[in-house]
Scaffold this motif. Structure first.
Motif, PDB file in Angstrom:
ATOM      1  N   ASP A   3       0.982  -1.169   0.014  1.00  0.00           N
ATOM      2  CA  ASP A   3      -0.088   0.084   0.042  1.00  0.00           C
ATOM      3  C   ASP A   3       0.827   1.220  -0.143  1.00  0.00           C
ATOM      4  O   ASP A   3       0.418   2.260  -0.447  1.00  0.00           O
ATOM      5  N   SER A   6       1.651   1.733  -3.639  1.00  0.00           N
ATOM      6  CA  SER A   6       0.390   2.381  -4.123  1.00  0.00           C
ATOM      7  C   SER A   6       0.246   3.580  -4.114  1.00  0.00           C
ATOM      8  O   SER A   6      -0.292   4.435  -4.887  1.00  0.00           O
ATOM      9  N   LEU A   7       0.419   4.250  -2.566  1.00  0.00           N
ATOM     10  CA  LEU A   7       0.226   5.430  -2.528  1.00  0.00           C
ATOM     11  C   LEU A   7       1.100   6.357  -2.959  1.00  0.00           C
ATOM     12  O   LEU A   7       0.947   7.380  -3.761  1.00  0.00           O
ATOM     13  N   LEU A  26      -6.491   5.089  -5.857  1.00  0.00           N
ATOM     14  CA  LEU A  26      -6.845   5.543  -4.481  1.00  0.00           C
ATOM     15  C   LEU A  26      -8.433   4.983  -3.854  1.00  0.00           C
ATOM     16  O   LEU A  26      -8.268   4.675  -2.682  1.00  0.00           O
ATOM     17  N   LEU A  29      -8.028   1.761  -2.351  1.00  0.00           N
ATOM     18  CA  LEU A  29      -7.523   1.808  -1.088  1.00  0.00           C
ATOM     19  C   LEU A  29      -8.471   2.437   0.182  1.00  0.00           C
ATOM     20  O   LEU A  29      -8.537   1.702   1.269  1.00  0.00           O
ATOM     21  N   LEU A  36      -6.836   0.356   5.138  1.00  0.00           N
ATOM     22  CA  LEU A  36      -6.719   1.689   5.676  1.00  0.00           C
ATOM     23  C   LEU A  36      -6.102   1.476   7.129  1.00  0.00           C
ATOM     24  O   LEU A  36      -5.013   2.074   7.474  1.00  0.00           O
ATOM     25  N   ARG A  44      -2.346   7.128   6.232  1.00  0.00           N
ATOM     26  CA  ARG A  44      -3.755   6.864   6.032  1.00  0.00           C
ATOM     27  C   ARG A  44      -4.531   8.243   5.784  1.00  0.00           C
ATOM     28  O   ARG A  44      -5.454   8.331   5.208  1.00  0.00           O
ATOM     29  N   THR A  46      -3.286  10.812   4.504  1.00  0.00           N
ATOM     30  CA  THR A  46      -2.674  11.300   2.941  1.00  0.00           C
ATOM     31  C   THR A  46      -3.503  10.652   1.965  1.00  0.00           C
ATOM     32  O   THR A  46      -3.981  11.137   1.171  1.00  0.00           O
ATOM     33  N   THR A  47      -3.581   9.406   2.294  1.00  0.00           N
ATOM     34  CA  THR A  47      -4.286   8.498   1.211  1.00  0.00           C
ATOM     35  C   THR A  47      -5.677   9.013   1.043  1.00  0.00           C
ATOM     36  O   THR A  47      -6.284   9.357  -0.069  1.00  0.00           O
ATOM     37  N   GLN A  48      -6.278   9.375   2.243  1.00  0.00           N
ATOM     38  CA  GLN A  48      -7.841   9.824   2.138  1.00  0.00           C
ATOM     39  C   GLN A  48      -8.019  11.146   1.515  1.00  0.00           C
ATOM     40  O   GLN A  48      -8.896  11.640   0.808  1.00  0.00           O
ATOM     41  N   TYR A  51      -7.497  11.219  -2.297  1.00  0.00           N
ATOM     42  CA  TYR A  51      -8.630  10.706  -2.905  1.00  0.00           C
ATOM     43  C   TYR A  51      -9.621  11.805  -2.902  1.00  0.00           C
ATOM     44  O   TYR A  51     -10.047  11.934  -4.202  1.00  0.00           O
TER      45      TYR A  51
END
Length: 386
Positions: A3, A6-7, A26, A29, A36, A44, A46-48, A51
């Motif tokens: 992950d 992936s990010l 995204l 994820l 998550l 986490r 940053t990913t949200q 997105y």
């Protein structure tokens, strides 16, 4: 690919304008609570946030808002109002509200970002610059076009310097400035900026790149607005450079078309300012599964509000029951004209220049969280200078 990879790939896709691919990656994820939960907290968040940002850039505000709103509250609560992750989450949430027409709420959040971001901190620069650029757009909507153009021009120069000419945010601000120049009756400046951006995109990215095609379409629409004439662009006009390079001055003449000066009215450029891209067949969005979020409520009102007013200075003090977790907002009303100033969390005092003795004014102090839909104001107090 784990992950973290992936990010990192999603970040690269965003900055290379492969926004639909970034959105899909995204989405995979954020739609998995288990994935998550296994991420470090900052990754986490940053990913949200990314997105929500990509969803907004591709016009999916209905998917961006449910992620951005609770995320901004979570970051504010966990890391505080000055942390870079909080600032990025807050400005992302604010831009989504801005696109949805909730201008006053977005403005408060932009000013919170400015208060928390400092002036010269590299890791908060993007959030601060985005907040300044969008405050300029709000000023334009309220009729102060000259100040808005000046502020947006400064923001664009900083974005070019910090992040390159073809960063998605830089391109968005470029197009917003062009649109604002046209609506303000200066199509010649808009045409020069757009032509310069288009030439640089052709040189550095090629004719098939999405940015080049986007700017080409803008040129077609701009030329369709009215009669044009051939003009020479100043050899020393600033030009855009390639990705992640500083803006430079190139000494190369460029022949472009511009609107005939003195047109009585100028039609706004047909650009959707709320969304940089228009895609005919976007991919189907993933089903988003999120944990239940607690209800966000505004803090209680400030206590022990006191006003000391002289003709030289107005001083307002209060006690903050949130112990520095909320943002104070001071509102002053004179003859029906209202002005508000958001302050840094933890502030207990506000001062400004005084008014003449015969002027009566009213002061309200409120406290709010970044994602609360309302605020708790203290009772309004009206007074005049002693």
């Amino acid at each position: 690919m784990d992950d973290a990879d992936s990010l990192a790939q999603a970040v690269d896709l965003f900055h290379s304008w492969q926004l639909d691919d970034a959105f899909t990656l995204l989405g995979e994820l954020v739609s998995s609570p288990l994935r998550l939960a296994a991420m470090p907290p900052l990754a986490r968040a940053t990913t949200q946030r990314l997105y929500a940002e990509v969803a907004r850039e591709t016009g999916r505000l209905d998917l961006a808002l449910p992620i951005a709103q609770p995320l901004a509250h979570h970051c504010f609560t966990v890391w505080g109002p000055r942390h870079p992750v909080t600032l990025r989450a807050t400005v992302t949430y604010a831009t989504i509200l801005h696109d949805l027409g909730r201008i006053e709420r977005a403005e408060v959040l932009y000013r919170m970002v400015l208060n928390g971001g400092g002036q010269r901190r590299r890791h908060t620069a993007r959030a601060v610059l985005l907040a300044r650029a969008h405050l300029a757009l709000i000023a334009a909507d309220r009729g102060d076009a000259p100040r808005a153009i000046e502020a947006l021009t400064q923001s664009l120069a900083r974005f070019r310097h910090e992040f390159g000419a073809f960063d998605p945010h830089t391109v968005r601000i470029t197009r917003q400035l062009i649109d604002l120049q046209i609506r303000s009756g200066d199509p010649a400046s808009a045409r020069r900026l757009l032509s310069s951006a288009h030439v640089d995109a052709m040189d550095d990215l090629g004719a098939r790149h999405i940015v080049t095609r986007l700017l080409s379409q803008d040129l077609i629409e701009l030329d369709a607005e009215g009669p044009v004439e051939e003009v020479e662009v100043d050899d020393d006009a600033p030009r855009l450079t390639g990705p992640r390079k500083m803006a430079v001055w190139r000494r190369r003449p460029v022949r472009t078309s511009a609107y005939v000066a003195g047109a009585a009215a100028v039609t706004a450029l047909a650009v959707a300012v709320g969304s940089v891209l228009t895609r005919p067949e976007p991919p189907k969005p993933p089903v988003i599964v999120t944990e239940a979020q607690p209800t966000v409520t505004a803090p209680g009102p400030p206590e022990a509000v006191k006003i000391v007013a002289t003709t030289k200075e107005i001083a307002v003090t209060w006690v903050d029951p949130s112990q520095g977790s909320a943002t104070p907002v001071v509102t002053i009303v004179i003859d029906g004209q209202q002005s508000s100033q958001s302050l840094a969390p933890g502030t207990h005092r506000f001062t400004q220049r005084g008014y003449p003795k015969k002027i009566t004014f009213c002061v309200t102090v409120s406290l709010l969280w970044p994602t609360a839909d309302g605020s708790h104001p203290a009772p309004q107090q009206c007074t005049h200078a002693d």
